[in-house]
Enzyme design. Structure first.
Site, PDB file in Angstrom:
ATOM      1  N   LYS A  35      33.307  39.882  34.468  1.00  0.00           N
ATOM      2  CA  LYS A  35      33.684  39.098  33.287  1.00  0.00           C
ATOM      3  C   LYS A  35      33.874  37.614  33.623  1.00  0.00           C
ATOM      4  CE  LYS A  35      38.693  39.709  33.492  1.00  0.00           C
ATOM      5  NZ  LYS A  35      38.941  38.295  33.795  1.00  0.00           N
ATOM      6  N   THR A  36      34.470  37.317  34.792  1.00  0.00           N
ATOM      7  CA  THR A  36      34.667  35.915  35.166  1.00  0.00           C
ATOM      8  C   THR A  36      33.317  35.218  35.339  1.00  0.00           C
ATOM      9  OG1 THR A  36      36.728  36.508  36.285  1.00  0.00           O
ATOM     10  CG2 THR A  36      35.770  34.367  36.814  1.00  0.00           C
ATOM     11  N   ASP A 221      39.588  34.469  27.808  1.00  0.00           N
ATOM     12  CA  ASP A 221      39.536  35.509  28.834  1.00  0.00           C
ATOM     13  C   ASP A 221      40.641  36.534  28.576  1.00  0.00           C
ATOM     14  OD1 ASP A 221      38.898  36.831  31.200  1.00  0.00           O
ATOM     15  OD2 ASP A 221      40.171  35.541  32.425  1.00  0.00           O
ATOM     16  N   GLU A 222      40.420  37.768  29.020  1.00  0.00           N
ATOM     17  CA  GLU A 222      41.427  38.845  28.899  1.00  0.00           C
ATOM     18  C   GLU A 222      41.937  38.950  27.455  1.00  0.00           C
ATOM     19  OE1 GLU A 222      41.805  40.890  31.191  1.00  0.00           O
ATOM     20  OE2 GLU A 222      41.744  39.969  33.169  1.00  0.00           O
ATOM     21  N   GLN A 252      41.744  48.256  29.224  1.00  0.00           N
ATOM     22  CA  GLN A 252      42.715  47.713  30.174  1.00  0.00           C
ATOM     23  C   GLN A 252      43.853  46.978  29.461  1.00  0.00           C
ATOM     24  OE1 GLN A 252      41.106  46.226  34.118  1.00  0.00           O
ATOM     25  NE2 GLN A 252      39.215  46.107  32.918  1.00  0.00           N
ATOM     26  N   ARG A 611      40.956  50.202  40.587  1.00  0.00           N
ATOM     27  CA  ARG A 611      41.288  49.238  41.643  1.00  0.00           C
ATOM     28  C   ARG A 611      40.584  49.618  42.948  1.00  0.00           C
ATOM     29  NH1 ARG A 611      41.501  45.794  38.746  1.00  0.00           N
ATOM     30  NH2 ARG A 611      40.889  47.406  37.276  1.00  0.00           N
TER      31      ARG A 611
END
Length: 677
Positions: A35-36, A221-222, A252, A611
């Site tokens: 995503k970044t 973002d997020e 998430q 993770r």
């Protein structure tokens, strides 16, 4: 890079997100799908297509994310162009906007940001003023409710009108008192940064139009973590152009307890009709078996955008589910498994391992087992450097220079170090504020107040007021900030008075070292800024720090196993992950299930699983000490949702090899050597 080169460096879905330039876009970025990269390349794509950097606004949730984006962007376009793009957290964007515009709402530009202790002190005063001292009203509960109201853009009047019971009516009244005290002291709290910006845009449409005209392209973002105020801010800035690209993952969304509203991302196509929805499902982090487990768990949720993670990193090892007899045995197994993994893979480092848990209290047995096995670890969420008392005292001294109306800071440092200004001085200051409606710092400098105190106390008040007044003038000139701060803290007697505050010499020395470390942080800020910095700017940068920016007890670059809650581990990744206490009532959390939040618990499990890059262990104990008693626990229902073909159910003895005599001798030698050093 050219626009075509940017697109060729992305996978098809990422390229689609970058190529869609106009209109609303929802990018559903599953865990580990880049995503970044998408946000950064989208900004680069806008820039190389001719959009001015001043017309782009990127909003994030952490300074770390903003820094990473800016660093990546600087590698794609030239440095000055990258630097001209506005990238930062919601709160940083809002507070800097308010520095320019808050005078319209009655604030002075030098307002200070209330920290936790300031907020608690103000609520305590509000409770006393309402005659509720001793009523049992909890300050944390009051602040939590006020924060929730502010996140929904509710004023004190709105809160009282919508109250459902006597407690909410009472808290609504306290909210009004609290907000008045903040305004009178020219202070804002963290939630005000968003609330006041939205209020500014609503009450002054010409200001909103000015910022809409400047920021023609908006990226968030997020997005799954946005609350009501952040949604309103984004919606207002997007305006009729609607050049809005949000990136996030509803799977998430794990922060409802601090105001995040998952419906913002779930209902995005409804809020912005005609929005293009792009799904990123190729995971670049984990093996197929780990992703299969994650997909299986999250598919149990009904309120979600459908997506399925996949990877070309290979099948990988099965997910290992380990059952132990007790919590102690679980912790011992994990310590032994880490040592065995280190022995089997010489290239492994301790920092390759993470142990994740649903609740902080589960770390105790793990810490004990790791210490006994001589395994170094770092505990995420230790006491934050900027929350230490001596550092907060130093910041309070500095706040008084930029905001003379900050009564909370004055009360905090009045007797730190002891200077004869005890309760009588505090009572007189409060009386002065109440009768004259003036800041306490003004009273401190008045001869009449000093005469009322008399003797040593009056002389101390005069000296303190004189030093503050003198340095307020000195700090008006930017530059030499580090030297000025050190000289000021010496002049007010703080650095030299630590021995009188902390009687133990070693304790005083340690706290003095922390103050010098704080001064070093100011020096680092000056160096990073690269131009003369003002004290106001420096204090603002500290107020906007998040947990991941602050100095922890164990430095992040230490080679150590990470112990963390799942919440704190979001956004991180490790080659080997242990998720502990996979038991019903623990994970999922019993209270969350009772409150109907099982879908968020499942999202939390999804975050924990994703993770892991190479190996994932899910452990549980048959018995565990709970509330002081041994209790039996059933397995977490989440374990039943895992695909059987991807799982290896095992006992500790199935995994751990007997320790050889050579290995024992090696371990004893290491322990002996560490003791010798």
């Amino acid at each position: 890079m050219t626009f075509d080169e940017i697109l060729r460096s992305l996978n098809p879905e990422q390229a689609a997100a970058v190529a869609t330039r106009e209109g609303p876009v929802l990018v559903l970025a599953g865990a580990g799908t880049g995503k970044t990269r998408v946000i950064t390349y989208r900004i680069a794509g806008l820039l190389v297509s001719g959009v001015a950097p001043e017309n782009i606004l990127g909003l994030t949730f952490t300074n770390k994310a903003a820094r990473e984006m800016r660093e990546r962007l600087a590698r794609l376009v030239d440095g000055p162009t990258a630097a001209a793009v506005t990238l930062g957290t919601f709160h940083a964007f809002c507070v800097r906007l308010l520095r320019k515009e808050a005078h319209r709402l009655g604030y002075l530009p030098g307002f200070t940001v209330a920290d936790d202790s300031d907020q608690q002190g103000l609520i305590k005063q509000a409770i006393a003023q309402q005659g509720l001292t001793g009523s049992g009203i909890g300050i944390p509960a009051v602040l939590s409710m006020i924060g929730s109201w502010k996140n929904r853009l509710l004023t004190p009047r709105d809160a009282r009108n919508q109250a459902n019971n006597d407690f909410e009516i009472t808290v609504g009244t306290l909210y009004g008192e609290y907000q008045s005290m903040l305004e009178n002291q020219n202070m804002i709290d963290f939630d005000d940064m968003l609330l006041l910006t939205c209020r500014l845009f609503r009450e002054f449409p010409e200001v909103l139009e000015q910022y809409r005209e400047r920021y023609r392209y908006l990226l968030v973002d997020e997005y799954q973590d946005t609350n009501g105020a952040q949604f309103a801010l984004v919606q207002m800035l997007a305006g009729e152009r609607r050049n809005l690209c949000v990136v996030g993952d509803d799977d998430q969304s794990i922060y409802s307890w601090r105001g995040a509203d998952v419906s913002n991302i779930l209902d995005f196509p409804g809020f912005f009709p005609g929005a293009k929805v792009i799904r990123l499902e190729q995971n670049y982090r984990s093996t197929e078996r780990i992703l299969s487990a994650a997909n299986a768990v999250i598919s149990g949720n009904t309120q979600r955008h459908s997506k399925k993670l996949w990877s070309d990193l290979g099948e990988g090892d099965p997910v290992t589910v380990v059952r132990t007899e007790s919590g102690d045995a679980e912790a011992s197994f994990i310590a032994s498994a880490i040592l065995q993994e280190m022995q089997d893979h010489p290239d492994r480092k301790y920092s390759d391992f993470a142990i994740l848990y649903r609740s902080n209290h589960l770390s105790r047995e793990l810490e004990t087992a790791l210490r006994q096995a001589s395994v170094p670890y770092r505990l995420v969420g230790g006491q934050e450097f900027y929350k230490r008392k001596e550092v907060k005292d130093a910041i309070a001294y500095l706040n008084l220079l930029v905001n003379p109306r900050d009564d909370q800071s004055l009360l905090r440092i009045l007797a730190v170090p002891p200077r004869g200004l005890a309760q009588k001085a505090v009572d007189l200051l409060k009386m002065h504020r109440q009768t004259r409606q003036q800041p306490m710092s003004l009273a401190l400098s008045e001869p009449e107040f000093q005469q009322q105190l008399g003797g040593k106390a009056g002389a101390s008040a005069q000296e303190l007021a004189s030093v503050i007044r003198r340095y307020r003038e000195i700090f008006r000139t930017p530059g030499n900030l580090t030297t000025q701060v050190r000289e000021y803290l010496e002049a007010v007697g703080y650095l030299g008075g630590l021995q009188r505050i902390y009687k133990d010499a070693k304790d005083a020395d340690k706290r003095r070292d922390n103050i010098y470390e704080f001064i070093s942080a100011i020096r680092a800020y000056e160096h990073k800024k690269g131009e003369p910095a003002t004290l106001e700017e420096c204090l603002e940068s500290f107020a906007l720090l998040e947990e991941n920016d602050r100095t922890a007890e164990t430095p992040e670059n230490t080679d150590a196993v990470t112990l963390s809650t799942v919440h704190a581990a979001k956004g991180l990744e490790y080659p080997v992950v242990f998720v502990v206490a996979m038991e019903n009532g623990v994970f999922p959390n019993e209270r969350a299930v009772e409150e109907g939040s099982v879908e968020e618990e499942r999202r939390l499990m999804y975050v924990a699983v994703t993770r892991a890059r190479e190996k994932l262990f899910l452990t549980r104990a048959i018995t565990r000490i709970t509330r002081g008693s041994f209790m039996r626990h059933l397995a977490s229902p989440f374990l039943d949702e895992l695909p059987a073909r991807e799982i290896n159910n095992a006992r500790p003895e199935d995994i751990l090899r007997p320790v050889s005599m050579e290995e024992l001798e090696r371990q004893f030698a290491e322990i002996f050597e560490s003791l010798r050093k």
